[in-house]
Design a protein around this motif. Structure first.
Motif, short mmCIF file in Angstrom:
data_model
loop_
_atom_site.label_atom_id
_atom_site.label_comp_id
_atom_site.label_asym_id
_atom_site.label_seq_id
_atom_site.Cartn_x
_atom_site.Cartn_y
_atom_site.Cartn_z
N THR A 22 0.84 -1.19 0.00
CA THR A 22 0.00 0.00 0.00
C THR A 22 0.88 1.25 0.00
OG1 THR A 22 -0.07 0.16 2.40
CG2 THR A 22 -1.78 -1.19 1.34
N ARG A 23 0.23 2.37 -0.21
CA ARG A 23 0.94 3.65 -0.14
C ARG A 23 1.62 3.80 1.21
NH1 ARG A 23 -2.77 8.61 0.39
NH2 ARG A 23 -2.95 7.62 2.41
N ASP A 24 0.89 3.51 2.28
CA ASP A 24 1.47 3.68 3.62
C ASP A 24 2.65 2.75 3.86
OD1 ASP A 24 -0.38 5.67 4.11
OD2 ASP A 24 -1.78 4.34 5.15
N GLU A 25 2.60 1.56 3.31
CA GLU A 25 3.74 0.64 3.44
C GLU A 25 4.94 1.16 2.65
OE1 GLU A 25 1.40 -3.58 4.14
OE2 GLU A 25 1.61 -2.80 2.08
N ALA A 26 4.70 1.77 1.49
CA ALA A 26 5.79 2.36 0.71
C ALA A 26 6.42 3.53 1.46
CB ALA A 26 5.28 2.82 -0.66
N VAL A 27 5.59 4.35 2.10
CA VAL A 27 6.10 5.47 2.90
C VAL A 27 6.95 4.94 4.05
CG1 VAL A 27 5.43 7.33 4.48
CG2 VAL A 27 4.26 7.08 2.28
N ALA A 28 6.46 3.92 4.74
CA ALA A 28 7.21 3.34 5.86
C ALA A 28 8.55 2.78 5.39
CB ALA A 28 6.38 2.25 6.54
N ALA A 29 8.57 2.13 4.24
CA ALA A 29 9.82 1.58 3.70
C ALA A 29 10.80 2.70 3.37
CB ALA A 29 9.53 0.74 2.46
N ALA A 30 10.30 3.79 2.82
CA ALA A 30 11.17 4.93 2.49
C ALA A 30 11.76 5.53 3.76
CB ALA A 30 10.38 5.99 1.71
N LEU A 31 10.95 5.68 4.79
CA LEU A 31 11.44 6.22 6.06
C LEU A 31 12.50 5.29 6.65
CD1 LEU A 31 8.09 7.51 7.55
CD2 LEU A 31 10.02 8.92 6.79
N ASP A 32 12.25 3.99 6.61
CA ASP A 32 13.20 3.01 7.13
C ASP A 32 14.53 3.06 6.37
OD1 ASP A 32 11.36 2.18 9.02
OD2 ASP A 32 10.80 0.35 7.93
N ALA A 33 14.46 3.36 5.06
CA ALA A 33 15.65 3.39 4.22
C ALA A 33 16.41 4.71 4.34
CB ALA A 33 15.27 3.15 2.76
N ILE A 39 11.28 12.47 -1.33
CA ILE A 39 10.77 11.14 -1.69
C ILE A 39 9.59 10.78 -0.80
CG2 ILE A 39 11.30 8.67 -1.64
CD1 ILE A 39 14.12 9.38 -2.63
N VAL A 40 9.71 11.00 0.49
CA VAL A 40 8.63 10.67 1.42
C VAL A 40 7.37 11.47 1.08
CG1 VAL A 40 7.90 10.68 3.84
CG2 VAL A 40 10.23 9.95 3.24
N SER A 41 7.53 12.76 0.81
CA SER A 41 6.37 13.59 0.44
C SER A 41 5.73 13.11 -0.85
CB SER A 41 6.80 15.05 0.28
OG SER A 41 7.16 15.59 1.52
N ALA A 42 6.56 12.74 -1.82
CA ALA A 42 6.03 12.26 -3.10
C ALA A 42 5.25 10.97 -2.90
CB ALA A 42 7.17 12.06 -4.09
N LEU A 43 5.76 10.07 -2.07
CA LEU A 43 5.04 8.83 -1.80
C LEU A 43 3.72 9.11 -1.08
CD1 LEU A 43 8.00 6.53 -0.75
CD2 LEU A 43 6.60 6.31 -2.81
N ARG A 44 3.74 10.03 -0.15
CA ARG A 44 2.50 10.37 0.56
C ARG A 44 1.47 11.00 -0.37
NH1 ARG A 44 5.71 12.55 5.77
NH2 ARG A 44 5.65 10.62 6.96
N ALA A 45 1.92 11.61 -1.47
CA ALA A 45 1.02 12.26 -2.42
C ALA A 45 0.38 11.27 -3.39
CB ALA A 45 1.77 13.34 -3.20
N MET A 46 0.84 10.02 -3.39
CA MET A 46 0.24 9.02 -4.27
C MET A 46 -1.17 8.70 -3.82
SD MET A 46 3.18 6.09 -4.90
CE MET A 46 2.77 5.29 -3.36
N PRO A 47 -2.00 8.22 -4.74
CA PRO A 47 -3.33 7.76 -4.33
C PRO A 47 -3.20 6.62 -3.32
CG PRO A 47 -3.21 7.98 -6.72
CD PRO A 47 -1.81 8.17 -6.19
#
Length: 83
Positions: A22-33, A39-47
């Motif tokens: 999900t979008r939230d899982e992608a955001v969490a992975a980016a933060l972990d990395a 990048i984090v803002s762009a991921l949060r802007a995804m549907p």
């Protein structure tokens, strides 16, 4: 330790992730990395959806080198420079 900026950084964040996610899982992975705020803002802007592969996420994120008019606020601030 952070990752590269922009699409190259996002690609590195997405490498090795299990899909679907999900979008939230992608955001969490980016933060972990250690991804930067752009990048984090762009991921949060995804549907808010489930993504089945990295190319779906790469197509959905508004990063400067792809769509100059859809920069994140932090990217627009850098473009404007110091006030």
């Amino acid at each position: 330790m952070g990752v590269e900026r922009g699409l190259d950084g996002l690609r590195k964040v997405l490498d090795g992730l299990g899909f679907p996610l999900t979008r939230d899982e992608a955001v969490a992975a980016a933060l972990d990395a250690g991804a930067d705020e752009e990048i984090v803002s762009a991921l949060r802007a995804m549907p808010n959806a489930e993504y089945n592969e990295a190319k779906e996420i790469l197509a959905a994120v508004p990063l400067p080198e792809r769509e100059p008019g859809s920069h994140t606020e932090s990217a627009r601030s850098r473009e404007r420079g110091p006030h």
